[in-house]
Design an enzyme around this catalytic site. Sequence first.
Site, mmCIF file in Angstrom:
data_model
loop_
_atom_site.group_PDB
_atom_site.id
_atom_site.type_symbol
_atom_site.label_atom_id
_atom_site.label_comp_id
_atom_site.label_asym_id
_atom_site.label_seq_id
_atom_site.Cartn_x
_atom_site.Cartn_y
_atom_site.Cartn_z
ATOM 1 N N HIS A 73 42.450 66.172 24.792
ATOM 2 C CA HIS A 73 41.454 65.929 23.748
ATOM 3 C C HIS A 73 40.109 65.587 24.369
ATOM 4 O O HIS A 73 40.006 64.668 25.172
ATOM 5 C CB HIS A 73 41.904 64.772 22.838
ATOM 6 C CG HIS A 73 42.884 65.201 21.794
ATOM 7 N ND1 HIS A 73 43.044 64.550 20.598
ATOM 8 C CD2 HIS A 73 43.752 66.239 21.764
ATOM 9 C CE1 HIS A 73 43.971 65.156 19.880
ATOM 10 N NE2 HIS A 73 44.429 66.183 20.573
ATOM 11 N N TYR A 201 39.617 58.281 12.761
ATOM 12 C CA TYR A 201 39.692 56.871 12.374
ATOM 13 C C TYR A 201 38.794 56.709 11.150
ATOM 14 O O TYR A 201 37.598 56.989 11.230
ATOM 15 C CB TYR A 201 39.144 55.967 13.486
ATOM 16 C CG TYR A 201 39.976 55.906 14.739
ATOM 17 C CD1 TYR A 201 40.811 54.821 14.986
ATOM 18 C CD2 TYR A 201 39.913 56.920 15.696
ATOM 19 C CE1 TYR A 201 41.572 54.744 16.150
ATOM 20 C CE2 TYR A 201 40.661 56.859 16.856
ATOM 21 C CZ TYR A 201 41.495 55.770 17.076
ATOM 22 O OH TYR A 201 42.237 55.698 18.233
ATOM 23 N N PRO A 293 46.364 48.380 18.012
ATOM 24 C CA PRO A 293 46.465 49.782 18.443
ATOM 25 C C PRO A 293 45.200 50.601 18.188
ATOM 26 O O PRO A 293 45.122 51.752 18.590
ATOM 27 C CB PRO A 293 47.634 50.315 17.615
ATOM 28 C CG PRO A 293 47.743 49.405 16.439
ATOM 29 C CD PRO A 293 47.272 48.065 16.904
ATOM 30 N N LYS A 297 44.989 51.422 23.535
ATOM 31 C CA LYS A 297 44.950 50.838 24.879
ATOM 32 C C LYS A 297 46.274 50.242 25.373
ATOM 33 O O LYS A 297 46.404 49.969 26.570
ATOM 34 C CB LYS A 297 43.897 49.716 24.927
ATOM 35 C CG LYS A 297 42.474 50.226 24.802
ATOM 36 C CD LYS A 297 42.007 50.915 26.049
ATOM 37 C CE LYS A 297 40.760 51.706 25.865
ATOM 38 N NZ LYS A 297 40.916 53.137 26.039
ATOM 39 N N TYR A 385 36.818 54.352 25.372
ATOM 40 C CA TYR A 385 37.979 55.066 24.822
ATOM 41 C C TYR A 385 38.681 55.873 25.913
ATOM 42 O O TYR A 385 39.912 55.895 26.003
ATOM 43 C CB TYR A 385 37.534 55.989 23.689
ATOM 44 C CG TYR A 385 38.681 56.461 22.811
ATOM 45 C CD1 TYR A 385 39.156 55.680 21.780
ATOM 46 C CD2 TYR A 385 39.292 57.697 23.035
ATOM 47 C CE1 TYR A 385 40.208 56.095 20.977
ATOM 48 C CE2 TYR A 385 40.350 58.130 22.251
ATOM 49 C CZ TYR A 385 40.797 57.324 21.213
ATOM 50 O OH TYR A 385 41.852 57.748 20.423
#
Length: 390
Positions: A73, A201, A293, A297, A385
């Site tokens: 990704h 998200y 979550p 991580k 991220y």
Amino acid sequence: MGMTQVCIIGAGPAGLLLGHLLRAEGIDCIVLERQTPDYVLGRIRAGVLERVTVELMERLGLNARLKAEGLVHDGFNLADGERLIRIDIAKLTGGHVVVYGQTELTKDLMDACGERGLEVVYGAADVALHEIESDTPYVTYSKDGREHRVDARIIVGCDGYHGPSRQAIPASAGQSYEREYPFGWLGILADVPPCNHELIYANHERGFALASMRSETRSRYYVDVPLTEKIEDWPDERVWDELAIRLGPDAAAHITRGPALEKSIAPLRSFVFAPMRHGSLLLCGDSAHIVPPTGAKGLNLAASDVHYAASALTAFLKRGDADAVAGYSDKALARVWKAERFSWSLTRLMHRFPEDGPFERAMQVAELDYIAGSVAAQTSIAENYVGLPV
């Protein structure tokens, strides 16, 4: 009675990863696990891997399936009800993440134990740690109605938040930092194609939602719910309906519904125990810290702990470098705290907290609006991220 150099408690991904790294260096170790292999593989967990996790699997030569099946990704999306804000990880950092289920990673590590000579004892009950402040610690456990003892030079606790390792450290020798969140994530796993090729998200007035996946044909979705909710009150249709509302019309148009393979509500907490070493005991992964979550991580932090622990133990046991073990906790915690900060801030940004009023909501809107228009803000998110350097 057994003798070994390192006794690892817990055969989740952290314990197995560490065991394989030590065996690759010729270090004797044994892994003790309370559950059965099937139980360990039945745990549905994380799916987004940072570079550190992928590189450890590469280093071990256990990455064939990860390479073949993992989804690379280059970005992910934040949704604020109005739009999708794409965070272009590849462009902003030159890196990427790989989507590959924790269950699959654990299976790869498990399957290699025989050929790599990594001994794992499953069904080890009543594990207890002794003499951890000395140079001769040992572990006792019972199996098949018999008591067993393992003498080691170092014990490593990879046994999670509820395991015996952290509990063995006297309360006066460490400090806990904790934040419990007023909601849980209701997750649904289904054999349906994902609604988007990247994660979404979403911050919606009804609450948070996440569209994720484990493969091209298996999707993982979440909605946040109050901790008082019961899974029985959430039949599959209700979950799909709620996801369609919170993820917004564009994503909803691409959602494929299907029966749940697994459905559960997980509480969210931020937790750190410091230091991560006491005497001859080191802590790795969830035994020392928990992240919500939201930042993806948990598994990756366990992997970076293992990276630091393996190099410290190799330096100590092969070259007599005691300073390496002494420095383990500070090294690991420096990265842990940054990941805790990122996970906490993303959780704060994307969820509606019950105590929040109009001001807090306006701050979220302003923050998302700023991120949408700022390369600097997007870079900061992307860099965290994709995973900070180890």
